[in-house]
Design a protein around this motif. Structure first.
Motif, short mmCIF file in Angstrom:
data_model
loop_
_atom_site.label_atom_id
_atom_site.label_comp_id
_atom_site.label_asym_id
_atom_site.label_seq_id
_atom_site.Cartn_x
_atom_site.Cartn_y
_atom_site.Cartn_z
N GLU A 16 0.87 -1.17 0.00
CA GLU A 16 0.00 0.00 0.00
C GLU A 16 0.91 1.22 0.00
O GLU A 16 1.63 1.48 0.97
CB GLU A 16 -0.93 0.03 1.20
N ILE A 17 0.89 1.94 -1.11
CA ILE A 17 1.75 3.11 -1.29
C ILE A 17 1.00 4.35 -0.78
O ILE A 17 -0.18 4.53 -1.09
CB ILE A 17 2.14 3.31 -2.77
N ASN A 18 1.71 5.18 -0.02
CA ASN A 18 1.09 6.35 0.60
C ASN A 18 -0.07 5.96 1.51
O ASN A 18 -1.15 6.56 1.48
CB ASN A 18 0.61 7.35 -0.46
N LYS A 19 0.16 4.96 2.33
CA LYS A 19 -0.87 4.46 3.24
C LYS A 19 -1.35 5.56 4.17
O LYS A 19 -0.57 6.32 4.72
CB LYS A 19 -0.31 3.29 4.06
N GLY A 20 -2.64 5.62 4.33
CA GLY A 20 -3.23 6.61 5.22
C GLY A 20 -3.49 7.93 4.57
O GLY A 20 -4.13 8.81 5.15
N LYS A 21 -3.01 8.11 3.37
CA LYS A 21 -3.23 9.37 2.66
C LYS A 21 -4.32 9.18 1.60
O LYS A 21 -4.58 8.08 1.14
CB LYS A 21 -1.94 9.86 1.99
N ILE A 246 13.11 1.79 -8.10
CA ILE A 246 13.11 3.01 -8.91
C ILE A 246 11.84 3.82 -8.67
O ILE A 246 11.86 5.06 -8.67
CB ILE A 246 13.26 2.67 -10.41
N ALA A 247 10.72 3.15 -8.41
CA ALA A 247 9.42 3.82 -8.31
C ALA A 247 9.01 4.17 -6.89
O ALA A 247 8.26 5.12 -6.68
CB ALA A 247 8.35 2.94 -8.94
N VAL A 248 9.50 3.41 -5.90
CA VAL A 248 8.97 3.51 -4.54
C VAL A 248 10.11 3.67 -3.54
O VAL A 248 11.15 3.03 -3.66
CB VAL A 248 8.14 2.26 -4.18
N LYS A 272 8.08 7.76 -5.44
CA LYS A 272 9.14 8.68 -5.84
C LYS A 272 8.60 9.58 -6.97
O LYS A 272 7.53 9.33 -7.52
CB LYS A 272 10.37 7.92 -6.32
N GLU A 273 9.38 10.60 -7.29
CA GLU A 273 8.95 11.54 -8.32
C GLU A 273 8.80 10.81 -9.66
O GLU A 273 9.57 9.91 -10.00
CB GLU A 273 9.99 12.67 -8.46
N ASN A 279 8.34 1.80 -14.72
CA ASN A 279 8.00 0.45 -15.19
C ASN A 279 7.19 -0.31 -14.15
O ASN A 279 6.30 -1.10 -14.50
CB ASN A 279 9.27 -0.33 -15.54
N TRP A 280 7.52 -0.13 -12.86
CA TRP A 280 6.81 -0.87 -11.81
C TRP A 280 5.33 -0.49 -11.79
O TRP A 280 4.46 -1.36 -11.72
CB TRP A 280 7.43 -0.63 -10.44
N TYR A 281 5.04 0.80 -11.87
CA TYR A 281 3.64 1.24 -11.88
C TYR A 281 2.93 0.73 -13.13
O TYR A 281 1.79 0.24 -13.05
CB TYR A 281 3.58 2.77 -11.82
#
Length: 313
Positions: A16-21, A246-248, A272-273, A279-281
């Motif tokens: 879960e990326i940016n959990k809680g947001k 690279i992505a996270v 990340k920016e 590629n991961w996303y």
């Protein structure tokens, strides 16, 4: 396409990326090594990505006959029409991630043929150890179906079909995938030349796979031959964590349980920016699209088996 094809097997962890947001992101896994998951959850993974079943007609007329005469609606048949539909849909997107995932699934219809991707007695093989292993996919056969230079026996099948040569299965898959790619690219080659090109490719891969390798001890040399075949300098060594890194970004935090006074470590993940261009996303979005199409194709046999109303998990 090489990376997403392999990463389909290694994408086995939920984040879960940016959990809680607001707008947090959750990925879908395309592989699990927890074969004790409920049947509904396994349907979303094993048949959709690794044991794509044939049509009812293919299962009835073209599946290898068994000693016990049993059939299964989710039996995996090589190069089946359902898997071809999945491949053609992916090819139309021109998305390397979609194509890589679908290619993995299609190739698996050859190596995983005669198994169903859920827990069923249909998959059971004889033996003391096999009785202890849950009958999910080819778990009873262990890694035998996946080793390209192995010969083994599937004693569930009639004597004519019992001896398995993985190399021949892999080469058949190679030829079929080659023709699907060429069809998508609308190759102008005459059929005879196309067949010659396919045969030449299969012969190169036959040499790269090499001789019979009972215990898979020659794997590294075999991989080296694969690299030479496609041009070693053009191939970056595969690292299943590279796209994610690279992505996270990951942050580590020590947490204290105030009841037990015990410390534990928790990890929090954030983008990340320019993550949306990563590629991961792209791969994770392709996994979701692949699963949606796979479940659309699989809905009729699932409904017949009364495993309907599957939940996204």
């Amino acid at each position: 396409m090489r990376y997403p094809c392999q990463y389909t097997d290694d994408n086995n962890r939920s984040y879960e990326i940016n959990k809680g947001k607001r707008g947090s992101y959750k990925n879908y896994i395309s592989q699990t090594y927890n074969i004790l998951k409920p049947k509904k959850e396994l349907i979303r993974i094993h048949p959709a990505f690794h044991f794509f079943p044939g049509t009812s007609n293919e299962i009835l007329h073209y599946a290898a006959p068994r000693r016990d005469g049993k059939m299964h609606l989710l039996n995996t048949t090589p190069g089946n029409n359902n898997a071809q539909e999945l491949m053609k849909t992916a090819l139309k997107t021109n998305d390397p991630c979609r194509i890589g995932i679908a290619t993995h699934t299609f190739a698996d219809t050859y190596s995983h043929q005669n198994f169903a991707g859920i827990k069923e007695e249909f998959n059971a093989m004889k033996g003391f150890l096999e009785k202890l292993i849950p009958n999910v996919g080819h778990a009873d056969a262990q890694h035998n179906p996946d080793l390209p230079a192995l010969k083994w026996k599937d004693d569930r099948l009639n004597s004519k079909f019992r001896k398995i040569d993985n190399k021949e299965r892999f080469l058949a898959a190679t030829g079929h995938i080659f023709l699907l790619y060429c069809s998508h690219l609308k190759s102008q080659y005459p059929k005879k030349r196309l067949e010659n090109e396919k045969n030449a490719l299969q012969e190169e891969i036959r040499r790269a796979i090499g001789a019979y390798d009972k215990n898979n001890r020659k794997q590294e040399k075999r991989i080296d031959r694969y690299k030479r075949l496609i041009g070693h300098d053009l191939v970056e060594d595969y690292n299943k964590k590279s796209w994610f890194k690279i992505a996270v970004q990951r942050k580590r935090k020590e947490v204290i349980d105030y009841i037990t006074d015990m410390k534990s470590t928790k990890y929090y993940y954030s983008w990340k920016e320019n993550y949306a261009d990563s590629n991961w996303y792209s791969f994770q979005e392709a996994v979701k699209a692949h699963q949606d199409k796979a479940m659309e194709i699989l809905q009729p046999p699932i409904e017949q088996m009364e495993i309907a109303e599957l939940e996204i998990w």
